[in-house]
Design an enzyme around this catalytic site. Structure first.
Site, PDB file in Angstrom:
ATOM      1  CD  GLU A  49      -2.763  -0.418   2.711  1.00 44.67           C
ATOM      2  OE1 GLU A  49      -2.700   0.697   3.261  1.00 44.67           O
ATOM      3  OE2 GLU A  49      -3.324  -1.385   3.231  1.00 44.67           O
ATOM      4  CG  ASP A  60      -3.463   7.339   8.726  1.00 43.65           C
ATOM      5  OD1 ASP A  60      -3.309   6.121   8.865  1.00 43.65           O
ATOM      6  OD2 ASP A  60      -3.624   7.892   7.631  1.00 43.65           O
TER       7      ASP A  60
END
Lengths: 260, 128
Positions: A49, A60
């Protein structure tokens, strides 16, 4: 055939889960991030990724937030992401992990075309829901790219079905109602979510959020088709490519132990 | 507000309530449909309007609302007959939350006093 489909078919034959590693483009510099991604390849990662750094990375936690902040301040641009994909995709299936705004700003069809031209296999879009993504999904399908939407423990069966019908490649199952980051233990909800998702789609189901070592990877590999590791690898980048390679080897061994 | 990569730009405004890089869907719709017009106001113009409202009317408005007054004043000066105009201004918020900012802006407190007040506040925070 999309490279992700080949990958998961191979893993199924080998009776193991796939290891998917995330690193953001440009952390701590463009060249260093490429070295780290190539170290993941050496360490035995099955797919990468490539992170598109974004100013508002809502999924995140602090570790990746800090890393993408450094990447952006260092001048990491969307164009660098395609360069990274171009470098990595000859080695392993490569997807981008990117928030929606840079994709929309780039132009949905143009983003898909550029990603395909770079050899990309798909795109994970954590802040886009499939019900509102029709133009993007069509652009991705047109380039044989896998659009990857997420499911979470809070997802209804209806949402999981929509994700299962829309995604190509795999379904990204977020293990917890939280942000990225390493965790001491993974909740049982991840396994429940994978079981629930399996009943609603034939696609492989990969679990992300919280896996940081070989033991945890083996634990998840017992029930999931893929194990996604991000924050732990980002932290390993600080130790140089050798540290990234070692951690990847440990994780790759983990996904092979899960079902033995 | 974004750059050509779609990255969010950072913003600055004396008004905390306006210090963000986005526009809500209602305002976007009103602008695009031509039902509202928007103009920019500087920190200095907003604070000047806040002062006028406080001194002339005894109303302490929020710094966000002071932008509306500054915008209305701006518009009026562009009209040929400002005295003959009737203007409705929405004073959307009150300014007691903004006295710290205003005191600093108008130099009603010294830098030492600000630092001292922040120390006291931090100390109270520790005790709370």
């Amino acid at each position: 055939m999309n490279p992700l489909d080949e990958l998961f078919a191979r893993c199924r034959e080998e009776g193991r889960a796939a290891l998917i590693g995330y690193l953001p483009t440009g952390y701590p510099s463009y060249d260093s991030s490429i070295e780290a991604m190539l170290a993941m390849v050496e360490g035995g990662v099955d797919a990468i990724e490539v992170g598109v750094p974004y100013t508002d990375p809502g999924m995140d936690g602090p570790l990746i937030q800090a890393a993408v902040d450094i990447a952006l301040r260092g001048g990491s641009r969307v164009a660098h992401v395609f360069d990274a994909v171009r470098t990595l995709s000859p080695h392993v299936p490569t997807v981008v992990m990117g928030y929606w705004n840079p994709i929309e700003k780039h132009g949905q069809a143009r983003f898909a075309a550029d990603l395909k031209a770079a050899g990309g296999a798909g795109a994970i879009t954590p802040d886009l829901i499939p019900e509102e993504a029709q133009p993007w999904v069509e652009a991705a399908y047109a380039e044989d790219l896998a659009p990857v939407f997420l499911v979470a423990p809070s997802s209804t069966d209806e949402r999981i079905s929509v994700v299962g019908r829309t995604n190509r490649g795999f379904v990204y199952a977020a293990s917890t109602m939280g942000v990225t980051g390493t965790r001491a233990g993974l909740s049982d909800r991840a396994e429940e979510l994978v079981e629930r998702t399996r009943k609603l789609t034939p696609l492989p189901v990969c679990v992300g959020l919280g896996v940081s070592d070989g033991t945890q990877a083996a634990g998840v590999a017992r029930y999931a088709d893929g194990v996604i590791v991000g924050s732990a690898l980002v932290r390993a980048v600080d130790g140089g490519p050798e540290a990234v390679r070692r951690l990847t080897e440990e994780l790759a061994a983990g996904v092979r132990q899960g079902r033995s | 507000m974004q750059d050509d990569d779609g990255q969010t730009l950072s913003t600055t405004s004396i008004s905390a309530g306006l210090d963000y890089p986005g526009v809500g869907p209602e305002h976007a719709f009103l602008r695009d449909s031509g039902r509202a017009h928007y103009r920019g106001v500087t920190d200095a113009d907003a604070m000047a309007a806040l002062e006028v409202l406080a001194k002339r009317e005894g109303i302490l408005c929020a710094i966000e609302s002071a932008h509306a007054f500054a915008g209305a004043f701006q518009w009026l000066t562009q009209q040929g007959d400002p005295a003959g105009r009737v203007v409705v201004i929405n004073t959307s918020g009150r300014g007691d939350k903004d006295v710290d900012t205003a005191a600093r802006w108008f130099s009603l407190v010294t830098a030492e006093e600000v630092a001292e007040a922040e120390l006291v506040r931090a100390h109270e925070g520790e005790q709370a």
